[in-house]
Design an enzyme around this catalytic site. Structure first.
Site, PDB file in Angstrom:
ATOM      1  N   ASP A  99       0.848  -1.300  -0.047  1.00 29.51           N
ATOM      2  CA  ASP A  99      -0.062  -0.035  -0.216  1.00 29.51           C
ATOM      3  C   ASP A  99       0.778   1.212  -0.061  1.00 29.51           C
ATOM      4  O   ASP A  99       1.974   1.162   0.518  1.00 29.51           O
ATOM      5  CB  ASP A  99      -0.876   0.056   1.386  1.00 29.51           C
ATOM      6  CG  ASP A  99      -2.335   0.770   1.026  1.00 29.51           C
ATOM      7  OD1 ASP A  99      -3.366   0.071   0.778  1.00 29.51           O
ATOM      8  OD2 ASP A  99      -2.082   2.106   0.949  1.00 29.51           O
TER       9      ASP A  99
ATOM     10  N   TYR B  80     -12.928   8.596 -13.418  1.00 25.68           N
ATOM     11  CA  TYR B  80     -12.919   7.376 -12.741  1.00 25.68           C
ATOM     12  C   TYR B  80     -13.460   6.101 -13.764  1.00 25.68           C
ATOM     13  O   TYR B  80     -12.705   5.189 -13.981  1.00 25.68           O
ATOM     14  CB  TYR B  80     -13.704   7.372 -11.469  1.00 25.68           C
ATOM     15  CG  TYR B  80     -13.827   5.987 -10.641  1.00 25.68           C
ATOM     16  CD1 TYR B  80     -12.839   5.684 -10.008  1.00 25.68           C
ATOM     17  CD2 TYR B  80     -14.947   5.259 -10.793  1.00 25.68           C
ATOM     18  CE1 TYR B  80     -12.886   4.527  -9.163  1.00 25.68           C
ATOM     19  CE2 TYR B  80     -14.691   3.967 -10.112  1.00 25.68           C
ATOM     20  CZ  TYR B  80     -13.836   3.685  -9.340  1.00 25.68           C
ATOM     21  OH  TYR B  80     -13.878   2.410  -8.717  1.00 25.68           O
TER      22      TYR B  80
ATOM     23  N   THR C 234     -16.912   0.791   1.445  1.00 29.88           N
ATOM     24  CA  THR C 234     -15.321   1.000   1.990  1.00 29.88           C
ATOM     25  C   THR C 234     -15.180   2.442   2.014  1.00 29.88           C
ATOM     26  O   THR C 234     -16.281   3.241   1.823  1.00 29.88           O
ATOM     27  CB  THR C 234     -14.294   0.546   1.012  1.00 29.88           C
ATOM     28  OG1 THR C 234     -14.556   1.454  -0.374  1.00 29.88           O
ATOM     29  CG2 THR C 234     -14.517  -0.748   0.534  1.00 29.88           C
TER      30      THR C 234
HETATM   31  N1  LIG Z   1     -15.604   0.471  -2.820  1.00 33.69           N
HETATM   32  C1  LIG Z   1     -16.289   0.738  -4.001  1.00 33.69           C
HETATM   33  O1  LIG Z   1     -17.653   1.000  -4.142  1.00 33.69           O
HETATM   34  C2  LIG Z   1     -15.744   0.118  -5.324  1.00 33.69           C
HETATM   35  C3  LIG Z   1     -16.621  -0.126  -6.412  1.00 33.69           C
HETATM   36  C4  LIG Z   1     -15.923  -0.659  -7.527  1.00 33.69           C
HETATM   37  C5  LIG Z   1     -14.566  -0.711  -7.616  1.00 33.69           C
HETATM   38  N2  LIG Z   1     -13.640  -0.451  -6.536  1.00 33.69           N
HETATM   39  C6  LIG Z   1     -12.272  -0.380  -6.624  1.00 33.69           C
HETATM   40  O2  LIG Z   1     -11.644  -1.401  -5.547  1.00 33.69           O
HETATM   41  C7  LIG Z   1     -10.307  -1.049  -5.439  1.00 33.69           C
HETATM   42  C8  LIG Z   1     -10.210  -0.869  -4.022  1.00 33.69           C
HETATM   43  O3  LIG Z   1     -10.849   0.370  -3.358  1.00 33.69           O
HETATM   44  P1  LIG Z   1     -11.517   0.355  -1.993  1.00 33.69           P
HETATM   45  O4  LIG Z   1     -13.149   0.370  -2.169  1.00 33.69           O
HETATM   46  O5  LIG Z   1     -11.152  -0.699  -1.185  1.00 33.69           O
HETATM   47  O6  LIG Z   1     -10.876   1.905  -1.614  1.00 33.69           O
HETATM   48  P2  LIG Z   1     -10.112   2.294  -0.288  1.00 33.69           P
HETATM   49  O7  LIG Z   1      -9.731   3.508  -0.617  1.00 33.69           O
HETATM   50  O8  LIG Z   1     -10.372   1.775   0.849  1.00 33.69           O
HETATM   51  O9  LIG Z   1      -8.762   1.434  -0.725  1.00 33.69           O
HETATM   52  C9  LIG Z   1      -7.777   1.646  -1.562  1.00 33.69           C
HETATM   53  C10 LIG Z   1      -6.304   1.231  -1.268  1.00 33.69           C
HETATM   54  O10 LIG Z   1      -5.479   1.568  -2.027  1.00 33.69           O
HETATM   55  C11 LIG Z   1      -4.401   2.407  -1.755  1.00 33.69           C
HETATM   56  N3  LIG Z   1      -3.798   3.083  -2.753  1.00 33.69           N
HETATM   57  C12 LIG Z   1      -4.068   4.371  -3.469  1.00 33.69           C
HETATM   58  N4  LIG Z   1      -3.254   4.760  -4.351  1.00 33.69           N
HETATM   59  C13 LIG Z   1      -2.191   3.876  -4.154  1.00 33.69           C
HETATM   60  C14 LIG Z   1      -1.094   4.062  -4.760  1.00 33.69           C
HETATM   61  N5  LIG Z   1      -0.856   4.908  -5.691  1.00 33.69           N
HETATM   62  N6  LIG Z   1      -0.387   2.803  -4.732  1.00 33.69           N
HETATM   63  C15 LIG Z   1      -0.666   2.072  -3.535  1.00 33.69           C
HETATM   64  N7  LIG Z   1      -1.805   1.880  -2.877  1.00 33.69           N
HETATM   65  C16 LIG Z   1      -2.661   2.812  -3.217  1.00 33.69           C
HETATM   66  C17 LIG Z   1      -5.244   3.278  -0.561  1.00 33.69           C
HETATM   67  O11 LIG Z   1      -4.071   3.677   0.565  1.00 33.69           O
HETATM   68  C18 LIG Z   1      -6.114   2.175  -0.003  1.00 33.69           C
HETATM   69  O12 LIG Z   1      -5.555   1.392   1.064  1.00 33.69           O
HETATM   70  C19 LIG Z   1     -10.200   0.319  -6.423  1.00 33.69           C
HETATM   71  O13 LIG Z   1      -9.495   0.014  -7.375  1.00 33.69           O
HETATM   72  C20 LIG Z   1     -11.445   0.796  -6.510  1.00 33.69           C
HETATM   73  O14 LIG Z   1     -11.626   1.575  -7.740  1.00 33.69           O
HETATM   74  C21 LIG Z   1     -14.266   0.010  -5.256  1.00 33.69           C
END
Ligand SMILES: NC(=O)c1ccc[n+]([C@@H]2O[C@H](COP(=O)([O-])OP(=O)(O)OC[C@H]3O[C@@H](n4cnc5c(N)ncnc54)[C@H](O)[C@@H]3O)[C@@H](O)[C@H]2O)c1
Length: 308
Positions: free
Chosen positions: A71, A202, A237
């Site tokens: 991370d 996005y 999340t």
């Molecule tokens: N939560 C939703 O509704 C949802 C829906 C569809 C897709 N997603 C995707 O799921 C994935 C995880 O998202 P989440 O919901 O757990 O959000 P989140 O913000 O809780 O987790 C994202 C994690 O990625 C880390 N991160 C961000 N930029 C980074 C970088 N440049 N290098 C390394 N780590 C980095 C953050 O510190 C965090 O721990 C993402 O790709 C997001 O686009 C989320």
């Protein structure tokens, strides 16, 4: 539920449903044991400090894999973001949750935008565990106001740098290290990259990540490495609460639950990160060896509304 309660829920082992059982404390190395399809395997999960990445790391660990937890762990890395990123404490918590499953964990602080750093992460993973079999390119960022009207080229580029180039970097860094045949790559895309979405930066980034997945599947398929995606719908999340700065109150919680129920086809509330973790384990497991270049939608039935 208070804001504090909610935050605890997002970060604590018990609330995440990851309670350790005696049965889960089995050996992780060597011969796969019953219910441990990934024992002896090693996984690297980006963005696993919390949220979906953490759920994936813990699910892979529960299936028997050792896990490198990667991370950026820099809450303020992107000043334009409406919610903070994970902290080093969050990463340490994921490491503890992985180890509680009876396997080994490695903490790596790195930015997926940085290819040399990702290559170093793969090297460190191999040095620690002697191998790397599974890579989950999951790290991603989002913003609240994402329209043509609010378009800012620098912010657009920054989102694509993480969500598209970060996925490409992760795959590039790991590809030569994965077993041939047998390597597994999983990319987190999104419902926003599967159907039309008005989020300008996005959604386009997630369509891009999907394209990276397809290209990688074609590049690496002949070498016996599968490349697939999981596409979540709304998941509970920090990202889901970006409109309110990553914070939640009883009111915003109720609104999010209501929106989930209205949008979902299945009669369920907001999808929890563990549902994505289960799909990742399926795509990482030996049983999925004839599946590549495809996406598993985990969106409480919303796919039913897509074209075929
Ligand atoms: N939560 C939703 O509704 C949802 C829906 C569809 C897709 N997603 C995707 O799921 C994935 C995880 O998202 P989440 O919901 O757990 O959000 P989140 O913000 O809780 O987790 C994202 C994690 O990625 C880390 N991160 C961000 N930029 C980074 C970088 N440049 N290098 C390394 N780590 C980095 C953050 O510190 C965090 O721990 C993402 O790709 C997001 O686009 C989320």
């Amino acid at each position: 539920m208070t804001d504090l309660d909610r935050r605890t829920l997002m970060t604590s082992a018990a609330a995440a449903g990851f309670a350790t059982t005696a049965a889960s404390q089995t050996q992780a190395q060597g011969v796969p044991s019953a219910g441990k399809p990934l024992s002896g395997r090693v996984a690297l999960v980006t963005g696993s400090g919390r949220g979906i990445g953490r759920a994936s790391a813990v699910a892979l660990a529960r299936a028997g894999a050792d896990v490198a937890v990667l991370d950026i762990a820099d809450p303020d890395a992107f000043p334009f973001m409406p919610y903070p990123l994970a902290t080093r404490d969050d990463v340490a918590e994921t490491v503890s949750l992985v180890e509680a499953e009876g396997v080994r964990a490695l903490s790596i602080i790195a930015d997926v935008r940085d290819l040399p750093a990702m290559q170093d992460a793969v090297t460190r993973t191999r040095e620690r565990f002697d191998r790397i079999d599974i890579v989950h390119a999951n790290a991603g960022i989002n913003i609240a106001d994402d329209t043509i009207e609010s378009f800012e080229p620098d912010i657009f580029d920054a989102i694509h740098a993480v969500n598209v180039r970060g996925v490409a970097n992760t795959i590039k860094a790991a590809a030569d290290a994965l077993p041939r045949p047998g390597g597994r790559i999983i990319v987190t895309t999104s419902l926003a990259g599967r159907s039309g979405s008005s989020s300008f930066a996005y959604a386009s980034s997630k369509w891009g990540a999907s394209g990276v997945m397809k290209a990688a599947a074609l590049n690496l398929g002949p070498k016996g490495i599968t490349v697939n995606a999981v596409a979540p719908g709304p998941v509970e999340t920090m990202m889901a609460y970006r409109d309110v700065g990553g914070r939640w109150t009883d009111e915003t919680q109720a609104a999010a639950d209501r929106a989930a129920r209205e949008g979902n086809v299945l009669p369920v509330d907001q999808t929890q990160p563990e549902a994505i973790g289960r799909a990742v384990v399926f795509l990482a497991a030996p049983e999925s060896d004839h599946i590549s270049g495809m996406t598993i939608d985990v969106n409480a039935g919303r796919s039913s509304k897509f074209l075929s």
